[in-house]
Motif scaffolding. Structure first.
Motif, mmCIF file in Angstrom:
data_model
loop_
_atom_site.group_PDB
_atom_site.id
_atom_site.type_symbol
_atom_site.label_atom_id
_atom_site.label_comp_id
_atom_site.label_asym_id
_atom_site.label_seq_id
_atom_site.Cartn_x
_atom_site.Cartn_y
_atom_site.Cartn_z
ATOM 1 N N PHE A 34 -11.816 -5.296 8.707
ATOM 2 C CA PHE A 34 -11.291 -5.610 7.115
ATOM 3 C C PHE A 34 -10.856 -7.026 7.256
ATOM 4 O O PHE A 34 -10.125 -7.440 8.084
ATOM 5 C CB PHE A 34 -10.204 -4.097 6.700
ATOM 6 N N PRO A 36 -9.106 -9.206 4.235
ATOM 7 C CA PRO A 36 -8.248 -9.715 3.382
ATOM 8 C C PRO A 36 -7.929 -10.869 3.818
ATOM 9 O O PRO A 36 -7.377 -11.689 4.912
ATOM 10 C CB PRO A 36 -7.093 -8.552 3.117
ATOM 11 N N GLU A 37 -7.688 -11.302 2.124
ATOM 12 C CA GLU A 37 -6.877 -13.013 1.783
ATOM 13 C C GLU A 37 -5.364 -12.522 1.579
ATOM 14 O O GLU A 37 -5.285 -11.810 1.070
ATOM 15 C CB GLU A 37 -7.249 -13.693 0.846
ATOM 16 N N HIS A 43 -4.348 -2.847 -2.874
ATOM 17 C CA HIS A 43 -3.939 -2.120 -3.677
ATOM 18 C C HIS A 43 -5.462 -0.346 -2.950
ATOM 19 O O HIS A 43 -5.494 -1.021 -1.796
ATOM 20 C CB HIS A 43 -4.625 -2.128 -5.326
ATOM 21 N N GLY A 45 -8.323 0.137 -3.850
ATOM 22 C CA GLY A 45 -9.435 -0.271 -4.301
ATOM 23 C C GLY A 45 -9.500 -0.714 -2.148
ATOM 24 O O GLY A 45 -10.894 -0.383 -1.766
ATOM 25 N N HIS A 46 -8.710 -1.756 -2.189
ATOM 26 C CA HIS A 46 -8.733 -2.361 -0.249
ATOM 27 C C HIS A 46 -8.400 -0.440 0.446
ATOM 28 O O HIS A 46 -9.294 -0.936 1.137
ATOM 29 C CB HIS A 46 -7.422 -2.871 -0.188
ATOM 30 N N SER A 49 -11.893 0.508 0.842
ATOM 31 C CA SER A 49 -12.511 -0.908 2.058
ATOM 32 C C SER A 49 -12.410 -0.648 3.106
ATOM 33 O O SER A 49 -12.900 -0.371 4.315
ATOM 34 C CB SER A 49 -12.365 -2.020 0.913
ATOM 35 N N THR A 233 -18.149 -5.900 -1.326
ATOM 36 C CA THR A 233 -18.120 -5.408 -2.493
ATOM 37 C C THR A 233 -19.543 -6.296 -3.149
ATOM 38 O O THR A 233 -19.835 -7.751 -2.806
ATOM 39 C CB THR A 233 -16.902 -5.124 -3.656
ATOM 40 N N LYS A 263 -17.170 -1.569 -6.562
ATOM 41 C CA LYS A 263 -15.869 -1.561 -5.880
ATOM 42 C C LYS A 263 -15.077 -0.289 -6.777
ATOM 43 O O LYS A 263 -16.065 0.421 -7.708
ATOM 44 C CB LYS A 263 -15.275 -3.072 -7.242
ATOM 45 N N LEU A 264 -14.200 0.233 -6.333
ATOM 46 C CA LEU A 264 -13.307 0.850 -6.607
ATOM 47 C C LEU A 264 -12.105 0.943 -7.911
ATOM 48 O O LEU A 264 -11.915 -0.108 -8.326
ATOM 49 C CB LEU A 264 -12.816 1.633 -5.878
ATOM 50 N N LYS A 273 -4.640 -8.199 -9.525
ATOM 51 C CA LYS A 273 -3.364 -9.028 -9.507
ATOM 52 C C LYS A 273 -2.483 -10.036 -10.114
ATOM 53 O O LYS A 273 -1.531 -9.940 -10.319
ATOM 54 C CB LYS A 273 -3.986 -9.719 -8.094
#
Ligand code: ATP
Ligand code: MG
Length: 557
Positions: A34, A36-37, A43, A45-46, A49, A233, A263-264, A273
């Motif tokens: 996973f 992430p930046e 959120h 959606g993440h 993932s 995604t 994406k969800l 964001k």
């Protein structure tokens, strides 16, 4: 045979790709990540993932890497690193000792760029950002070669070293992959892979003044870590040829495979964001974890459980086509999760006093009440009953409409877990508001006594006025109005003015005495509630409504 066919059928398209890769020997294990930046909070959606990548690693007895994609020094903050780790831990995804930072690979990325230059596959370009855009062409028109495209390998090596050594200003020079300016895929038209940026990085400080671009850095990160399946995604689908080009030209022995899924998206909520930041900055919400948001931190504060989020993500499934999922499905999942696990207690949110005139003034009875009638394993608790109670204001009407079975003058109802009472009278204040209701009780009708001579149609809940604990309760509605459109014409959010209701005058039965922040309950007839993780104290209890009890939502087939 049949069983086998069935299992194949129920496997999602990502599992099918992985099964095939293992079968054909492209990989002999599975490793996901996973990435992430660290530029904001995670959120829902993440969460999808995270659970997808972690779940696949578990399923195939493989490894799951947690990696911060921190190659862009402008937007990243240490604060987000910590919140992201906390959220992932809470969700239950375990990266063990496999926590990585892409910025720790800057040296290897630099070496990779040098390798491309030496192979004649990258060049330093002096065009400005605007010129590069013009030269790139369009979807219907091929691009034009940069005049710097044919620089010699020696010159490119020297210039790239100068870039690294801080000889140039931001934007003066970039390193580009030398692929094909006529490619039908614009991403392949000599993309920029390194830029000059004199910026301090949260991890590497001022060590670097050149930074790799995402499309170059990401495949290298995956390859260095030995990731096998790099799941991202759909917006990266068109970037996959570049991903494959990078790992091929850098000659990684077992190059990772990129797989894209949709994406969800959720109805009725805001995930962008940009919008959430605006809501936070404008003071419309109480920070990134305001319970009306769907950041993982907000869902947690609202009272959602990791189990409910996992159930939700599983129900959504994995797909290649974009769609929005009904927020009601998330609510369905938390109800399912809490239904049998949590006690059902009595809380009155909008109280009015009920006086039982024929009940002895100083008498208190302690009733043994099931914590959850559907789950005897949760045991019983003692609930006090006395002459003065609070009931919900809406459970009494002076002039009831048809089919109103609760309290009104002359009507008899059951007080949940206690006696039948008959309304005899009520008192109003000078404004006409009902402030006190009077009734009489029938001592023979005590709950559990086997009394069955009469039936009543209404059952209402109550708390003993002298024993109840005062509390604040927060009720929520959608923060944006989905039906009228999430956005106004000017692009601002179409906010629902009623998204938060604060009730400061609630009464809860005394069994909440030892509650801790984040404990969850059903308040009978009112919904599921969670003790607020920040604001709850024993002196001033605060509960958030997670979800009400009723819904018209039906599980999709
Ligand atoms: P956002 O801008 O919405 O925060 P992002 O893609 O910029 O999303 P990243 O930190 O780059 O956020 O993403 C980390 C991982 O989470 C990526 O692999 C990305 O594909 C995935 N991801 C982001 N949003 C969603 C979503 N809505 N549904 C599923 N996966 C998502
Ligand atoms: Mg991003």
């Amino acid at each position: 045979m049949e069983a086998e066919a069935n299992t194949t059928e129920s496997r999602n398209f990502i599992e099918q790709i992985i099964d095939k890769d293992l079968e054909e020997g492209r990989f002999d294990h599975v490793q996901t990540r996973f990435p992430p930046e660290p530029n904001g909070y995670l959120h829902i959606g993440h969460a999808k993932s995270i659970l997808l990548n972690y779940g696949l690693a578990q399923e195939y007895h493989g490894k799951f890497n947690m990696r911060f994609d921190d190659t862009n020094p402008t937007k990243e903050k240490e604060e987000f690193v910590n919140s992201i780790l906390e959220d992932i831990r809470w969700l239950g995804a375990d990266w063990e000792d496999r926590l990585f930072f892409a910025s720790n690979y800057f040296e290897q990325m630099y070496e990779a760029a040098v390798k491309l230059i030496k192979k004649g596959k990258a060049y330093v370009c002096d065009l400005s950002a605007e010129e590069i855009r013009q030269y790139r062409g369009t979807l219907t028109e091929a691009g034009k070669d940069s005049p710097y495209r044919d620089r010699s390998i020696e010159e490119n090596l020297a210039l790239f070293e100068n870039m690294k050594n801080g000889v140039y200003e931001d934007g003066e020079k970039v390193l580009r992959a030398k692929i094909d300016m006529a490619s039908s895929n614009i991403n392949m038209r000599d993309p920029v892979i390194y830029r000059v940026a004199h910026m301090t990085h949260h991890n590497t400080g001022d060590q670097w003044c050149i930074y790799p671009m995402y499309d170059f850095a990401h495949p290298i990160e995956d390859a260095i870590e030995g990731v096998t399946h790099s799941i991202c995604t759909l917006e990266f689908e068109d970037h996959r040829p570049l991903y494959d080009w990078v790992v091929r030209e850098l000659e990684y022995p077992n190059p990772p495979r990129q797989i894209e899924f949709a994406k969800l998206y959720l109805t009725n909520v805001v995930t962008g964001k940009r919008y959430i930041k605006q809501l936070v900055e404008d003071g419309i919400v109480d920070g990134w974890d305001d319970p009306r948001l769907v950041s993982i931190a907000a869902l947690r504060r609202r009272g959602f459980t990791p189990e409910s989020i996992k159930m939700f993500v599983d129900l959504c499934g994995i797909s290649k086509s974009q769609s929005s999922v009904d927020y009601a499905m998330l609510e369905y999942c938390i109800r399912e999760d809490l239904n049998l696990k949590k006690p059902r207690i009595m809380a009155v949110l909008d109280p009015v006093k009920l006086v039982i005139d024929n009940y002895p003034e100083d008498q208190v009875e302690w009733f043994d009440v099931d914590n959850n009638v559907k789950n005897p394993e949760l045991g019983k608790r003692k609930v006090p009953f006395s002459r003065e109670l609070y009931i919900e204001r809406e459970d009494f009407m002076e002039e009831p409409p048809k089919k109103y079975f609760r309290l009104y003058p002359g009507n008899e109802v059951r007080l949940m877990n206690a006696y039948f009472v008959t309304c005899t009278d009520y008192v109003k204040d000078e404004t006409g508001k009902v402030v006190e209701i009077h009734c009489t009780y029938d001592p023979e009708t005590r709950s559990g006594s086997g009394f069955n001579k009469r039936k009543v149609k209404g059952t209402i809940h109550w708390v003993s006025a002298g024993h109840a604990i005062p509390a604040e309760v927060r009720l929520y509605e959608n923060i944006v109005d989905e039906e009228k459109g999430k956005l106004n014409e000017d692009g601002t959010l179409n906010l629902n003015p009623n998204s938060l209701t604060v009730l400061k005058n609630c009464y809860i039965e005394p069994s909440i005495e030892n509650v801790k922040p984040e404990d969850k309950f059903q308040f009978v007839r009112n919904g599921y509630f969670c003790a607020d993780m920040h604001d709850y104290t024993p002196e001033y209890p605060v509960f958030n409504r997670i979800v009400s009890l009723k819904s018209s939502f039906k599980l999709p087939k």
